[in-house]
Scaffold this active site. Structure first.
Site, PDB file in Angstrom:
ATOM      1  N   CYS A 110     -28.685 -21.922  82.410  1.00 59.24           N
ATOM      2  CA  CYS A 110     -27.935 -21.780  83.433  1.00 59.24           C
ATOM      3  C   CYS A 110     -26.834 -22.650  83.813  1.00 59.24           C
ATOM      4  O   CYS A 110     -26.714 -23.796  83.939  1.00 59.24           O
ATOM      5  CB  CYS A 110     -28.912 -21.564  84.817  1.00 59.24           C
ATOM      6  SG  CYS A 110     -30.306 -20.527  84.608  1.00 59.24           S
TER       7      CYS A 110
ATOM      8  N   ARG B 110     -24.150 -23.462  77.178  1.00 64.14           N
ATOM      9  CA  ARG B 110     -25.431 -23.912  77.790  1.00 64.14           C
ATOM     10  C   ARG B 110     -26.480 -22.910  77.550  1.00 64.14           C
ATOM     11  O   ARG B 110     -27.712 -23.148  77.433  1.00 64.14           O
ATOM     12  CB  ARG B 110     -25.213 -24.418  79.210  1.00 64.14           C
ATOM     13  CG  ARG B 110     -24.373 -25.245  79.781  1.00 64.14           C
ATOM     14  CD  ARG B 110     -24.321 -25.450  81.216  1.00 64.14           C
ATOM     15  NE  ARG B 110     -25.441 -25.662  81.888  1.00 64.14           N
ATOM     16  CZ  ARG B 110     -26.023 -26.898  82.186  1.00 64.14           C
ATOM     17  NH1 ARG B 110     -25.089 -27.911  81.686  1.00 64.14           N
ATOM     18  NH2 ARG B 110     -26.851 -27.218  82.865  1.00 64.14           N
TER      19      ARG B 110
ATOM     20  N   TRP C   9     -29.929 -18.015  82.369  1.00 61.98           N
ATOM     21  CA  TRP C   9     -30.737 -18.101  81.173  1.00 61.98           C
ATOM     22  C   TRP C   9     -32.219 -17.578  81.786  1.00 61.98           C
ATOM     23  O   TRP C   9     -32.824 -18.495  82.341  1.00 61.98           O
ATOM     24  CB  TRP C   9     -30.957 -19.316  80.591  1.00 61.98           C
ATOM     25  CG  TRP C   9     -31.577 -19.515  79.090  1.00 61.98           C
ATOM     26  CD1 TRP C   9     -30.893 -19.394  77.823  1.00 61.98           C
ATOM     27  CD2 TRP C   9     -32.883 -19.919  79.073  1.00 61.98           C
ATOM     28  NE1 TRP C   9     -31.840 -19.367  76.891  1.00 61.98           N
ATOM     29  CE2 TRP C   9     -32.944 -19.654  77.589  1.00 61.98           C
ATOM     30  CE3 TRP C   9     -33.990 -20.287  79.746  1.00 61.98           C
ATOM     31  CZ2 TRP C   9     -34.222 -20.097  76.932  1.00 61.98           C
ATOM     32  CZ3 TRP C   9     -35.222 -20.630  79.230  1.00 61.98           C
ATOM     33  CH2 TRP C   9     -35.419 -20.620  77.847  1.00 61.98           C
TER      34      TRP C   9
ATOM     35  N   ASN D 205     -29.737 -23.178  89.385  1.00 60.85           N
ATOM     36  CA  ASN D 205     -30.284 -23.759  88.083  1.00 60.85           C
ATOM     37  C   ASN D 205     -31.575 -24.530  88.411  1.00 60.85           C
ATOM     38  O   ASN D 205     -31.510 -25.403  88.980  1.00 60.85           O
ATOM     39  CB  ASN D 205     -29.402 -24.484  87.401  1.00 60.85           C
ATOM     40  CG  ASN D 205     -29.702 -25.001  86.096  1.00 60.85           C
ATOM     41  OD1 ASN D 205     -30.529 -24.587  85.534  1.00 60.85           O
ATOM     42  ND2 ASN D 205     -29.120 -26.183  85.547  1.00 60.85           N
ATOM     43  N   GLY D 206     -32.561 -23.910  87.593  1.00 55.63           N
ATOM     44  CA  GLY D 206     -34.010 -24.935  87.809  1.00 55.63           C
ATOM     45  C   GLY D 206     -35.174 -23.843  88.086  1.00 55.63           C
ATOM     46  O   GLY D 206     -34.789 -22.749  87.972  1.00 55.63           O
TER      47      GLY D 206
ATOM     48  N   GLU E 222     -34.600 -31.966  60.402  1.00 51.60           N
ATOM     49  CA  GLU E 222     -33.314 -31.546  61.150  1.00 51.60           C
ATOM     50  C   GLU E 222     -32.492 -30.636  60.208  1.00 51.60           C
ATOM     51  O   GLU E 222     -31.960 -29.590  60.824  1.00 51.60           O
ATOM     52  CB  GLU E 222     -32.295 -32.645  61.425  1.00 51.60           C
ATOM     53  CG  GLU E 222     -30.950 -32.564  62.192  1.00 51.60           C
ATOM     54  CD  GLU E 222     -31.269 -31.985  63.232  1.00 51.60           C
ATOM     55  OE1 GLU E 222     -32.199 -31.922  63.854  1.00 51.60           O
ATOM     56  OE2 GLU E 222     -30.019 -31.563  63.772  1.00 51.60           O
TER      57      GLU E 222
ATOM     58  N   LYS F  36     -31.573 -26.961  61.874  1.00 53.36           N
ATOM     59  CA  LYS F  36     -30.123 -26.546  61.771  1.00 53.36           C
ATOM     60  C   LYS F  36     -30.102 -24.995  61.347  1.00 53.36           C
ATOM     61  O   LYS F  36     -29.418 -24.218  61.912  1.00 53.36           O
ATOM     62  CB  LYS F  36     -29.195 -27.426  61.202  1.00 53.36           C
ATOM     63  CG  LYS F  36     -28.730 -28.653  61.643  1.00 53.36           C
ATOM     64  CD  LYS F  36     -27.722 -28.714  62.850  1.00 53.36           C
ATOM     65  CE  LYS F  36     -28.490 -28.311  64.184  1.00 53.36           C
ATOM     66  NZ  LYS F  36     -28.876 -29.324  64.924  1.00 53.36           N
TER      67      LYS F  36
ATOM     68  N   GLU G  36     -32.029 -22.350  63.495  1.00 57.47           N
ATOM     69  CA  GLU G  36     -31.562 -21.959  65.057  1.00 57.47           C
ATOM     70  C   GLU G  36     -30.027 -21.353  64.875  1.00 57.47           C
ATOM     71  O   GLU G  36     -29.856 -20.564  65.861  1.00 57.47           O
ATOM     72  CB  GLU G  36     -31.534 -23.318  65.776  1.00 57.47           C
ATOM     73  CG  GLU G  36     -30.208 -24.368  65.458  1.00 57.47           C
ATOM     74  CD  GLU G  36     -30.428 -25.553  66.259  1.00 57.47           C
ATOM     75  OE1 GLU G  36     -30.872 -25.528  67.454  1.00 57.47           O
ATOM     76  OE2 GLU G  36     -29.877 -26.589  65.797  1.00 57.47           O
TER      77      GLU G  36
ATOM     78  N   HIS H 243     -50.636 -28.938  49.552  1.00 58.71           N
ATOM     79  CA  HIS H 243     -52.101 -28.780  50.540  1.00 58.71           C
ATOM     80  C   HIS H 243     -51.816 -27.482  51.316  1.00 58.71           C
ATOM     81  O   HIS H 243     -51.993 -27.635  52.459  1.00 58.71           O
ATOM     82  CB  HIS H 243     -52.169 -30.087  51.449  1.00 58.71           C
ATOM     83  CG  HIS H 243     -52.470 -31.258  50.721  1.00 58.71           C
ATOM     84  ND1 HIS H 243     -53.739 -31.429  49.928  1.00 58.71           N
ATOM     85  CD2 HIS H 243     -51.685 -32.258  50.359  1.00 58.71           C
ATOM     86  CE1 HIS H 243     -53.541 -32.536  49.576  1.00 58.71           C
ATOM     87  NE2 HIS H 243     -52.301 -33.045  49.535  1.00 58.71           N
TER      88      HIS H 243
ATOM     89  N   LYS I  48     -28.405 -25.186  75.525  1.00 61.84           N
ATOM     90  CA  LYS I  48     -27.953 -26.456  74.867  1.00 61.84           C
ATOM     91  C   LYS I  48     -28.782 -27.427  75.787  1.00 61.84           C
ATOM     92  O   LYS I  48     -29.065 -28.657  75.394  1.00 61.84           O
ATOM     93  CB  LYS I  48     -26.407 -26.812  74.885  1.00 61.84           C
ATOM     94  CG  LYS I  48     -25.898 -28.024  74.614  1.00 61.84           C
ATOM     95  CD  LYS I  48     -24.771 -28.065  73.773  1.00 61.84           C
ATOM     96  CE  LYS I  48     -24.569 -29.408  72.934  1.00 61.84           C
ATOM     97  NZ  LYS I  48     -25.247 -29.501  71.884  1.00 61.84           N
TER      98      LYS I  48
HETATM   99  C1  G6P Z   1     -31.454 -27.994  72.994  1.00 60.47           C
HETATM  100  C2  G6P Z   1     -30.407 -28.206  71.870  1.00 60.47           C
HETATM  101  C3  G6P Z   1     -30.820 -29.288  70.944  1.00 60.47           C
HETATM  102  C4  G6P Z   1     -31.277 -30.624  71.715  1.00 60.47           C
HETATM  103  C5  G6P Z   1     -32.259 -30.676  72.443  1.00 60.47           C
HETATM  104  C6  G6P Z   1     -32.407 -31.725  73.297  1.00 60.47           C
HETATM  105  O1  G6P Z   1     -32.602 -27.638  72.418  1.00 60.47           O
HETATM  106  O2  G6P Z   1     -30.182 -27.087  71.506  1.00 60.47           O
HETATM  107  O3  G6P Z   1     -29.646 -29.391  70.172  1.00 60.47           O
HETATM  108  O4  G6P Z   1     -31.466 -31.464  70.496  1.00 60.47           O
HETATM  109  O5  G6P Z   1     -32.122 -29.505  73.324  1.00 60.47           O
HETATM  110  O6  G6P Z   1     -31.526 -32.118  74.220  1.00 60.47           O
HETATM  111  P1  G6P Z   1     -30.845 -33.334  74.451  1.00 60.47           P
HETATM  112  O7  G6P Z   1     -29.727 -32.998  75.412  1.00 60.47           O
HETATM  113  O8  G6P Z   1     -31.953 -33.771  75.164  1.00 60.47           O
HETATM  114  O9  G6P Z   1     -30.599 -34.147  73.487  1.00 60.47           O
END
Ligand code: G6P
Length: 608
Positions: free
Chosen positions: A2, A27, A75, A101-102, A481, A485, A488, A504, A603
Site C-alpha cells: 500500500c 512497494r 495491496w 496503509n495497515g 538467497e 532471488k 521471486e 535425506h 517490497k
Molecule cells: C520483502 C522484500 C524482501 C525483504 C523483506 C524484508 O519480502 O521483498 O526483499 O528482504 O521484505 O524487508 P526489510 O525491509 O525488513 O529488509
C-alpha cells in the site's frame, strides 16, 4: 505494500499524486485510486491492476482538476483486488475520502456499531470503517474529528483524509505504518516514503506513532493524541533524484545490482578509520559484550538470509551462540531472551511489521536491540537501542540486491568490532580481515564484468521447472538467497539445501537434466562438496558450480561453472551472491517476467 500520496497546494493535484504513486509502485499493489476535490465535491476514480490503467482513465491527470487530493496503491488484505475494494474509501454522505496503509484490527466491532446506527457499507475492506467513522463523528473540525476517530482505532495505520467541507486541509495520522510529510513552497505532501516526493521537496517530517498532522498549503501542524502541538524535526534528504530513476537501465534490479561495488564500499568506508572498525554513537561496552550469553537475530526475507550468514560469522569469530529467527515466528514463540542476550534486527526498509514487533518483544524481555537498517529514521531504527545504517541508498526493485550486500558488509564490520572488544582476535588476523573487507568492492566489480557470461548461462536454463541450490556452511546460507532471488522474480520453483542433507529425501526429486546450482567456496569443505555434487550428477542432474579461481578441478564434476575471486572464507558470501543475483535477473528477463514488481509481492511489508 500500500502506497499513499496526498497533496495540498496550488498546482494540479492529480498529476502530482499519480507521479508520486508511480514512485511507490515498487512497494507492490493490485489496484489504485485517487480522490480529488474539484472546488465543489470529492471525485473518485479507481482502477484494478496497474497504475497505468488508472492514469489512462484520468488522461494522466488532465481529466480531474483540483488542488487537494489523496491517492493510493492497494495491496489487498481484506477483500479481493477490485475497484470496489480499492482506496480511497468514501463515507456514506460522500463527505470524506480516506486512504489507508495497515490493518484495523477492531474493524468488525466498529462496523457493527456503525451498522447499528444505520450506516451501510459497500466494500469488504477494514478501511471503509474509518471513512464512515469520520462522517459519524464530524463536528465541523477536521483535526478534532481525526483525534476522536484515532481513539477508536486498533491496529496499524497510515492515513490520509480529505473532506469536502475543508477544501484547503489534508489530515494525516499514523500508527505502526510509515508516513512522511514533504514540506514544499506553498504546497505540502504526505507519502508512504520519500521517493514519492523527492522531485518536489527534500524537507521531510517523519510522523511518529499516535500523531496527527493537519496540512494546508502554507502550514503543517503535528499534534499528539491530546491535541498538543508538537515541535517536529525537519530532515533534509540528500538522496539524488537519479537514485530513484532507472538511469538508462532496463530495470531497477539490474541498476541496483550494478551499484553494489559503490554501496558496499560506502558502507565499509563509513565504518573504518585508520584501519580500525569504528562505530560512532554506538554503545556496546566491552563489559556488556563479554557477558553476552547469546545473540539473537530477527529479520524477514532476504534480511533473514543475511542473518543466517551472520550466525556462521559470529559463532566462528566471537564464539557466542547465535540464534536466527524469522521475525514472524519469533514474536509468538515465547522467546528465551533476557538482558544477557543481544538482539540484532536486520531490515532494509526499517518498516517490516513482523521485525518491528519482534524488536518490541525482545525489548520487553530485557534484551538490548541493535538494528542494521537502510532507511534513516524508520520505525525499526526508532524502536531500537542502537542503529547501524547501511548506505545502500534507496532500493526500488522488490527483490533486494544492494541492500542485502550492504547488510552483509555491516555484519562483517560488527563481528570485527565485537571480536576486538572481546579480545577474541589477534592483531594480524584483525588487520587481515579489515584489508580483505576493503578489497571486496573491487572483487564485486570483477564479477559484474562477467555478467554476459552469466547471461548466456541464464539463456540455457530459463525454461527449467525446478532448480536446487546446494552448499555447506556459509555457502548454504548464501544458497538460500540464490534460491529466493530466482523464485521471486522468475517464478521457477527452487529450493536451497545444505549439500549433505539433500540425500535425506529431497534427492528423490533429482532426475535427468534437473538443474543443481552448487556453491563450493568454502575452502575447507571443498572436498565434501565435490562428493555431494557427484551424488546429484550420478542421478542425472545438470550442475552449475560457483567456486573460486583456486578450484579449477570443479570442471571434473560440473557441466558449467562460474568462477569468482578468492577471498577469506567468511567473506565469500559477498562475492558468490552476485552471480546468483545476475543469474536470477537474466532468467526472469528471458522469461519475460515483471522483474521489478513480481506478482503478489510487496517490497515493504507493513502488515503481519
Ligand atoms: C520483502 C522484500 C524482501 C525483504 C523483506 C524484508 O519480502 O521483498 O526483499 O528482504 O521484505 O524487508 P526489510 O525491509 O525488513 O529488509
Amino acid at each position: 505494500m500500500c502506497g499513499i500520496v496526498g497533496y495540498v497546494g496550488y498546482d494540479q493535484a492529480t498529476p502530482l499524486i499519480l507521479s508520486g504513486l508511480k514512485k511507490l509502485e515498487y512497494r507492490g499493489y493490485d489496484s489504485a485510486g485517487v480522490a480529488i476535490y474539484d472546488g465543489n465535491k470529492l471525485n473518485l476514480v479507481k482502477a484494478k491492476g496497474r497504475l497505468q490503467i488508472l492514469s489512462d482513465k484520468l488522461d494522466a491527470g488532465a481529466q480531474l482538476k483540483g488542488h487537494l487530493g489523496i491517492g493510493h496503491t492497494r495491496w489487498a488484505t481484506h477483500g479481493e483486488p477490485s475497484e470496489r475494494n480499492a482506496h480511497p474509501h468514501v463515507s456514506y454522505s460522500g463527505k470524506f475520502a480516506v486512504v489507508h496503509n495497515g490493518i484495523i484490527e477492531n474493524y468488525i466491532k466498529l462496523k457493527e456499531k456503525l451498522l447499528n446506527n444505520g450506516i451501510n457499507f459497500y466494500s469488504e475492506t477494514d478501511t471503509e470503517v474509518i471513512a464512515q467513522l469520520f462522517d459519524y463523528y464530524y463536528n465541523g473540525d477536521l483535526l478534532d474529528t481525526g483525534l476522536k476517530v484515532m481513539a477508536e482505532l486498533e491496529g496499524s495505520y497510515a492515513l490520509g483524509i480529505i473532506c469536502d467541507d475543508k477544501p484547503g486541509e489534508l489530515l494525516a495520522m499514523k500508527k505502526d505504518s510509515p508516513l512522511i510529510i514533504g514540506l514544499g513552497k506553498n504546497e505540502n505532501f504526505i507519502a508512504s516514503d520519500i521517493t514519492a516526493v523527492i522531485n518536489r521537496t527534500r524537507d521531510i517530517i517523519r510522523l511518529d506513532d499516535n500523531e496527527v498532522a493537519l496540512l494546508t498549503s502554507s502550514n503543517v501542524g503535528v499534534y499528539d493524541k491530546d491535541k498538543r502541538l508538537l515541535s517536529k524535526q525537519v530532515s533534509c534528504i540528500d538522496w539524488d533524484i537519479a537514485s530513484v530513476e532507472k538511469s538508462g537501465y532496463e530495470h531497477f534490479m539490474l541498476k541496483e545490482i550494478m551499484e553494489q561495488p559503490k554501496v558496499i564500499r560506502d558502507t565499509i568506508k563509513s565504518k573504518i578509520e585508520n584501519g580500525e572498525v569504528f562505530f560512532e554513537n554506538i554503545s556496546l561496552e566491552k563489559e556488556y559484550i563479554k557477558r553476552l550469553s547469546k545473540i539473537c537475530i530477527v529479520a524477514c526475507g532476504s534480511a533473514y538470509h543475511v542473518g543466517c550468514i551472520a550466525k556462521y560469522i559470529f559463532e566462528k569469530i566471537l564464539r557466542i551462540p547465535v540464534e536466527v529467527e524469522v521475525a514472524s515466528e519469533f514474536r509468538y514463540k515465547e522467546p528465551i531472551i533476557d538482558d544477557s542476550v543481544l538482539t540484532i534486527a536486520i531490515s532494509q526498509s526499517g518498516e517490516t511489521a513482523d521485525t518491528l514487533a519482534a524488536i518490541r518483544e525482545a525489548k520487553k524481555l530485557g534484551s538490548k536491540v541493535l538494528s542494521i537498517v537502510n532507511v534513516i529514521g524508520s520505525s525499526i531504527a526508532a524502536a531500537s537501542d542502537e542503529v547501524l545504517y547501511t548506505l545502500a541508498g534507496p532500493e526500488v526493485a522488490v527483490a533486494t540486491t544492494k541492500a542485502y550486500s550492504t547488510q552483509l558488509a555491516m555484519v562483517y564490520l560488527l563481528a570485527l568490532y565485537m571480536a576486538n572488544k572481546m579480545d577474541k582476535i589477534d592483531r594480524s588476523e584483525y588487520n587481515n580481515y579489515v584489508n580483505e573487507l576493503l578489497y571486496l568492492p573491487s572483487k564485486v566489480e570483477d564479477i559484474l564484468k562477467c555478467r554476459d557470461e552469466i547471461k548466456s548461462l541464464a539463456r540455457k536454463f530459463y525454461s527449467c521447472k525446478n532448480v536446487f541450490f546446494i552448499g555447506r556452511n556459509i555457502d548454504y546460507a548464501v544458497s538460500l538467497e540464490g534460491s529466493l532471488k530466482l523464485k521471486e522474480i522468475s517464478y521457477i520453483h527452487s529450493e536451497a539445501y545444505p549439500a549433505g542433507e539433500l540425500k535425506h529425501g529431497t534427492i528423490s526429486l533429482i532426475e535427468e537434466g534437473t538443474l543443481v546450482v552448487a556453491l563450493a567456496n568454502n575452502n575447507s569443505l571443498f572436498e565434501k562438496m565435490i562428493s555431494n555434487i557427484k551424488e546429484v550428477k550420478s542421478r542425472g542432474a545438470t550442475v552449475l558450480s560457483i567456486t573460486n579461481e583456486k578450484h579449477q578441478e570443479i570442471d571434473e564434476v560440473s557441466d558449467y561453472k562460474i568462477l569468482i575471486p578468492d577471498t577469506i572464507d567468511i567473506m565469500s558470501a559477498s562475492l558468490e551472491v552476485i552471480p546468483l543475483q545476475i543469474f536470477a535477473y537474466y532468467i526472469a528477463l528471458f522469461k519475460g517476467c515483471d522483474i521489478d514488481k513480481p506478482r503478489n509481492l510487496a517490497k515493504s511489508v507493513t502488515v503481519e
